[in-house]
Design a protein around this motif. Structure first.
Motif, PDB file in Angstrom:
ATOM      1  N   UNK A   1      45.866  31.915  38.397  1.00 16.56           N
ATOM      2  CA  UNK A   1      45.846  31.972  39.866  1.00 16.56           C
ATOM      3  C   UNK A   1      45.035  33.182  40.359  1.00 16.56           C
ATOM      4  N   UNK A   2      45.160  34.295  39.651  1.00 17.48           N
ATOM      5  CA  UNK A   2      44.371  35.475  40.011  1.00 17.48           C
ATOM      6  C   UNK A   2      42.881  35.205  39.820  1.00 17.48           C
ATOM      7  N   UNK A   3      42.523  34.630  38.677  1.00 13.83           N
ATOM      8  CA  UNK A   3      41.114  34.388  38.359  1.00 13.83           C
ATOM      9  C   UNK A   3      40.530  33.299  39.254  1.00 13.83           C
ATOM     10  N   UNK A   4      41.340  32.334  39.683  1.00 12.19           N
ATOM     11  CA  UNK A   4      40.847  31.339  40.646  1.00 12.19           C
ATOM     12  C   UNK A   4      40.379  32.011  41.930  1.00 12.19           C
ATOM     13  N   UNK A   5      41.177  32.950  42.427  1.00 13.25           N
ATOM     14  CA  UNK A   5      40.799  33.661  43.646  1.00 13.25           C
ATOM     15  C   UNK A   5      39.542  34.497  43.419  1.00 13.25           C
ATOM     16  N   UNK A   6      39.476  35.139  42.266  1.00 15.74           N
ATOM     17  CA  UNK A   6      38.283  35.932  41.930  1.00 15.74           C
ATOM     18  C   UNK A   6      37.052  35.033  41.885  1.00 15.74           C
ATOM     19  N   UNK A   7      37.185  33.868  41.270  1.00 13.31           N
ATOM     20  CA  UNK A   7      36.064  32.939  41.162  1.00 13.31           C
ATOM     21  C   UNK A   7      35.570  32.501  42.529  1.00 13.31           C
ATOM     22  N   UNK A   8      36.497  32.205  43.417  1.00 18.56           N
ATOM     23  CA  UNK A   8      36.110  31.805  44.769  1.00 18.56           C
ATOM     24  C   UNK A   8      35.358  32.928  45.483  1.00 18.56           C
ATOM     25  N   UNK A   9      35.779  34.167  45.241  1.00 21.37           N
ATOM     26  CA  UNK A   9      35.077  35.308  45.843  1.00 21.37           C
ATOM     27  C   UNK A   9      33.670  35.466  45.262  1.00 21.37           C
ATOM     28  N   UNK A  10      33.536  35.202  43.972  1.00 24.66           N
ATOM     29  CA  UNK A  10      32.211  35.266  43.347  1.00 24.66           C
ATOM     30  C   UNK A  10      31.305  34.187  43.937  1.00 24.66           C
ATOM     31  N   UNK A  11      31.828  32.985  44.073  1.00 19.64           N
ATOM     32  CA  UNK A  11      31.041  31.892  44.655  1.00 19.64           C
ATOM     33  C   UNK A  11      30.595  32.224  46.076  1.00 19.64           C
ATOM     34  N   UNK A  12      31.462  32.899  46.812  1.00 19.98           N
ATOM     35  CA  UNK A  12      31.153  33.220  48.208  1.00 19.98           C
ATOM     36  C   UNK A  12      30.170  34.381  48.341  1.00 19.98           C
ATOM     37  N   UNK A  13      30.285  35.370  47.472  1.00 26.80           N
ATOM     38  CA  UNK A  13      29.535  36.610  47.686  1.00 26.80           C
ATOM     39  C   UNK A  13      28.487  36.929  46.610  1.00 26.80           C
ATOM     40  N   UNK A  14      28.588  36.306  45.436  1.00 32.69           N
ATOM     41  CA  UNK A  14      27.625  36.587  44.365  1.00 32.69           C
ATOM     42  C   UNK A  14      27.262  35.294  43.637  1.00 32.69           C
ATOM     43  N   UNK A  15      26.728  34.319  44.380  1.00 25.88           N
ATOM     44  CA  UNK A  15      26.503  32.986  43.803  1.00 25.88           C
ATOM     45  C   UNK A  15      25.416  32.930  42.734  1.00 25.88           C
ATOM     46  N   UNK A  16      24.664  33.994  42.571  1.00 24.67           N
ATOM     47  CA  UNK A  16      23.594  34.005  41.567  1.00 24.67           C
ATOM     48  C   UNK A  16      23.928  34.867  40.351  1.00 24.67           C
TER      49      UNK A  16
END
Length: 310
Positions: A97-112
């Motif tokens: 659950x923690x890593x899911x939230x982290x992943x969503x933040x990466x997709x939003x702010x560091x997609x490359x």
């Protein structure tokens, strides 16, 4: 690399950040953590070592995921740590659950960005992030084998009295009790370790390697290992930043190699500026193959638990 971000400013994240700053692997390091003021404090502490270690890399910390913006590489160490007596699988549900939230933040702010997973259980979490992002396996990979191989090399050095600098080791499979130290591919300055050690001593080293993290956890009592894991992260970053094309054991998604697919686990990889450039398939003998398949079955069990949480 211009910017590297570390999500999770715990002991592993802090140690990795310190090494990355000292070695100047990038121009900017960003630390993200949910604990108020903690990442800012750690960043400031690291910055104040700059005159001693002679670096001018910028280091900043924040609770705001927007700090990830424009990262070239995101290192994920966030999650609850193990306590004595716990396995890596015991923290799976919370850390997913923690890593899911982290992943969503990466997709939003560091997609490359490329993503290096350190959080445990690392095999299942690497798979989760790859599935959630949909990114190519070259961009999503995990750290485990570099650490396990280092532990094995240190144990061989202690046992033989030879310099750890001359020892090369290889560890496959899941990160945990089912990992597969492949002693046939371990050498001391090119000479197989079987020339110096009996089969009984090699198996004892293999078993100690499998339980290397638990041994440190039991001795420290109040924390897991963080010095060696931080150094292992830095070794992988060095290979990427300098395009060294190093052959290192990493957690990678398999696409038919070793007879496995739709799974992430430890295998030898070529690590370069492209991330995981390719997977190297070793010619395993029958016992090694059987051990690898048992390890894959254990990792699949964790992945099934992850899928059930979707």
């Amino acid at each position: 690399m211009r910017k590297i971000s570390i999500v999770g400013a715990g002991r592993v994240g802090e140690t990795a950040a310190q090494i990355l700053a000292e070695e100047e692997y990038c121009r900017e390091i960003a630390l993200l953590d949910v604990r108020e003021d903690v990442p800012e404090g750690i960043a400031l502490d690291i910055l104040q070592t700059a005159p001693f270690f002679e670096f001018d890399c910028a280091v900043q910390g924040s609770n705001d995921p927007r700090i990830l913006k424009d990262s070239d590489l995101v290192i994920v160490t966030a999650g609850i740590p193990r306590k004595p007596g716990m396995s890596r699988a015991d923290v799976l549900e919370t850390n997913v659950r923690i890593v899911d939230e982290v992943t969503d933040n990466i997709l939003a702010h560091a997609p490359n960005a490329m993503v290096l997973i350190v959080s445990n259980p690392v095999d299942a979490l690497t798979y989760r992030v790859a599935q959630r992002t949909g990114w190519d396996r070259s961009r999503v990979f995990g750290q485990a084998g570099v650490l396990d191989a280092s532990r094995m090399a240190s144990f061989i050095a202690q046992e033989t009295g030879f310099s750890a600098l001359d020892i090369t080791t290889m560890v496959l499979g899941g990160h945990g009790d089912t990992m597969v130290p492949v002693s046939r591919f371990c050498t001391i300055n090119g000479i197989p370790i079987s020339y110096f050690l009996t089969e009984e001593r090699i198996e004892a080293i293999n078993e100690r390697t499998r339980k290397g993290g638990a041994e440190i956890l039991a001795l420290r009592k109040n924390s897991s290992a963080y010095d060696a894991p931080g150094a292992a992260v830095a070794t992988m970053v060095d290979a990427i930043v300098h395009n060294r094309r190093r052959l290192l054991p990493c957690v990678a998604l398999l696409e038919g190699e070793y007879g496995e697919a739709d799974i992430a686990m430890g295998v030898p990889c070529i690590l370069s500026e492209k991330g995981v450039e390719s997977v190297v398939e070793l010619d395993l003998n029958a016992p090694e193959r059987a051990d690898f398949e048992r390890s894959a079955a254990a990792v699949r069990g964790e992945i099934e638990r992850v899928r059930a949480m979707s």
